[in-house]
Design an enzyme around this catalytic site. Structure first.
Site, PDB file in Angstrom:
ATOM      1  N   ASP A  58      -2.084  -2.432  -3.902  1.00  0.00           N
ATOM      2  CA  ASP A  58      -2.924  -1.746  -3.788  1.00  0.00           C
ATOM      3  C   ASP A  58      -2.280  -0.569  -5.238  1.00  0.00           C
ATOM      4  OD1 ASP A  58      -5.132  -0.193  -3.927  1.00  0.00           O
ATOM      5  OD2 ASP A  58      -4.639   0.766  -2.662  1.00  0.00           O
TER       6      ASP A  58
ATOM      7  N   GLU B 216       0.749   3.316 -13.505  1.00  0.00           N
ATOM      8  CA  GLU B 216      -0.564   2.792 -12.906  1.00  0.00           C
ATOM      9  C   GLU B 216      -1.591   3.977 -13.258  1.00  0.00           C
ATOM     10  OE1 GLU B 216      -1.667   4.014  -9.134  1.00  0.00           O
ATOM     11  OE2 GLU B 216      -0.033   2.990  -7.534  1.00  0.00           O
TER      12      GLU B 216
ATOM     13  N   SER C 213      -6.196   2.413  -1.575  1.00  0.00           N
ATOM     14  CA  SER C 213      -6.725   2.052   0.378  1.00  0.00           C
ATOM     15  C   SER C 213      -6.647   2.849   1.415  1.00  0.00           C
ATOM     16  CB  SER C 213      -4.698   1.198   0.501  1.00  0.00           C
ATOM     17  OG  SER C 213      -3.794   2.317   0.119  1.00  0.00           O
TER      18      SER C 213
ATOM     19  N   ARG D 112       4.609   2.626  -2.732  1.00  0.00           N
ATOM     20  CA  ARG D 112       4.191   2.758  -3.769  1.00  0.00           C
ATOM     21  C   ARG D 112       4.656   1.524  -4.845  1.00  0.00           C
ATOM     22  NH1 ARG D 112       1.695   6.245  -3.415  1.00  0.00           N
ATOM     23  NH2 ARG D 112       1.851   8.950  -3.346  1.00  0.00           N
TER      24      ARG D 112
ATOM     25  N   HIS E 171      -5.572   1.918  -6.279  1.00  0.00           N
ATOM     26  CA  HIS E 171      -5.144   2.810  -5.755  1.00  0.00           C
ATOM     27  C   HIS E 171      -5.718   3.186  -4.981  1.00  0.00           C
ATOM     28  CE1 HIS E 171      -1.554   5.444  -5.586  1.00  0.00           C
ATOM     29  NE2 HIS E 171      -1.877   4.945  -3.993  1.00  0.00           N
TER      30      HIS E 171
ATOM     31  N   VAL F 295       0.357  -0.838   0.359  1.00  0.00           N
ATOM     32  CA  VAL F 295       0.120  -0.247   0.329  1.00  0.00           C
ATOM     33  C   VAL F 295       0.632   1.389  -0.348  1.00  0.00           C
ATOM     34  CG1 VAL F 295      -1.962  -1.411   0.730  1.00  0.00           C
ATOM     35  CG2 VAL F 295      -0.290  -0.151   2.412  1.00  0.00           C
TER      36      VAL F 295
END
Lengths: 329, 329
Positions: free
Chosen positions: A259, A264, A285, A235, A283, A233
């Site tokens: 996550d 991304e 969380s 990077r 992404h 959670v």
């Protein structure tokens, strides 16, 4: 009458600004900018930037030459890797972040993911689709070992939640330090392979800095226990994703919940989508319903400090890339 | 030399008896019975029955006439509804249960299920299968309201885990009582509709007794909030399953996670398997890897008390159908 300071809100549509925060326009000039052109125009003469992470990470560097009067940037995020670039780091502009807004949400997210693994719910949901009743013993989290890499407020909130369920909790920070009320001990970054080898669950809650880039690499995954699960959670770029995929394929670790990713949105062709025992989330969380309002509230509190000459909260050490705990300064 | 007491182990294959517990055969005669015939034969002359829940709930009633010397039954379960029948209730045979063995596992299970709902992981896993990256805000458990029906050790463990995440926690027991360190207040059973209407999450951790049968009925579901989720880790028959299915179909409640059912295994034709927002699990909430060993250990500790004339632990009030807390006796 003195000039009202201009605040530029970057990366957020004006209609997403919370209703309850409209009154701020009484004390500052508020301008919204969601394109490079708009930002360049708005930044001229602006003292304050409230920066929301978006897809175009080149927005601020492209407009930087216009930011001659800029004194303070508040981010709407906890991590600041996406906004930092050399000229900003070198400048006198103060950077503050969204520290503490996301702690509870991320701790819940991580605790839940560990429970999803422990209780075997992903395969169980597949059996449900087949109307298949099959008894399986579950795993307890109680008594299991958790290593949290990243010992700031987010890592501590994760540790505290895990402690409440009876897990054994260790941390990993930049430098080793003695235990406290959350972590029975805190390893230094150099000890990551050993520390990860001790744990049943390894959680990456690291900021992305030059020191943490690709910290979770093949050597770390090789040392992890075959029953261990990895949760990220922090990077994406703190992980060597190729090494992680290999470790999962070769069964060196038992699973991963991710996550955040090197790229991304995660590309549709990434093998991570389909690996068994891998949970992919977009992404989210920290993004509980209400996080935008909470971040605006934090900004307004800091703005009040700014306007009355008090010290700002959540000041980021721009060279390190995160807020340094007061006791460690 | 006095006669060694005979212990009959009902419903467990001898080869599942833990290796570490073989030595008990030095002090008692151990017989294993997994069929009605074997049980009838073994019960003659036996003082002690160690009863593991199995599919044939008629085993003990069928052999009861042979149980003339039986003095004590220890169950390998927390709930005892499956073993109680009128002649046993009327008899002088002492019944003890597996109280406390399953608390932590069930608390983890329930906490995890609430997080699965709050974080939207079931639809997220479906999007993962389609390689679909779509941001969704999540819900926090922090600040949400939890009602736990059943305020024994299991209900308290659930409440404690939820408290640690910042939920507001109320209980529901047979009779109302003031709050304590886990429950801010405890409703009496008669207040269930109101109490359920207050909550975002309603957890059924009730034993099945004459008082709790079909306690969660259409009237209760009608009072629940449309955003509320219902979690059942108690007993299936405490719920009017048809009323629950209707409430889910009509969107009166937002979801349900069910580990127990009126009929187990859940029939392949049950609508519960396919209802959206319903999670079906095969009665596993308490069954962590190691629960058999833990239950045998509990039995051996009680056996030592029995052999030395000390009072047994976990004595069930056979008329009520559960262990009454000492302070409430």
């Amino acid at each position: 009458m003195t000039e009202r300071p201009r605040v530029v809100v970057m990366g957020l549509d004006e209609d997403r600004w919370p209703e309850g925060a409209r009154a701020v326009a009484d004390v500052v000039d508020l301008e919204f900018a969601t394109s490079r052109e708009a930002l360049a125009g708005a930044l001229s003469g602006a003292e304050i930037l409230f920066a929301w992470p978006g897809e175009d990470r080149g927005m601020l560097p492209a407009a930087w030459s216009r930011a001659t009067r800029l004194r303070w940037i508040q981010t709407a995020s906890d991590g600041v890797d996406w906004i930092l670039f050399p000229e900003l780091v070198e400048s006198h502009v103060v950077l503050t972040n969204g520290r503490r807004v996301f702690d509870a949400a991320i701790a819940e997210y991580v605790l839940g993911l560990m429970l999803v693994f422990a209780k075997g719910w992903v395969p169980m949901l597949e059996r449900q689709r087949r109307h298949e009743w099959r008894h399986r013993d579950t795993e307890l989290l109680a008594g299991k070992r958790l290593l949290v890499a990243g010992v700031g407020p987010i890592g501590r909130a994760i540790g505290r939640a895990a402690l409440a369920l009876g897990m054994e909790v260790r941390g990993l920070g930049r430098t080793p330090r003695p235990g406290d009320d959350v972590f029975e001990l805190v390893h230094g970054a150099a000890e990551l392979p050993d520390a990860a080898g001790w744990a049943d669950y390894v959680v990456d809650a690291l900021p992305l800095t030059e020191g943490t880039r690709a910290m979770f690499d093949a050597a770390v995954f090789a040392r992890m226990r075959p029953n261990a699960r990895f949760v990220n959670v922090g990077r994406g770029a703190t992980v060597d994703e190729e090494a992680l995929v290999r470790a999962l394929r070769e069964g060196r670790i038992a699973g991963a919940a991710l996550d955040v990713f090197e790229e991304e949105p995660l590309p549709a062709g990434s093998p991570l989508w389909d690996l068994p025992n891998v949970i992919v989330s977009p992404h989210i969380s920290g993004d509980f319903a209400g996080w935008r309002e909470a971040v605006v509230e934090l900004f307004l509190a800091n703005l009040a400090r700014y306007l009355t000459g008090q010290p700002l909260e959540n000041v980021v050490d721009k060279r390190l890339g995160y807020v340094v705990e007061p006791r460690l300064r």
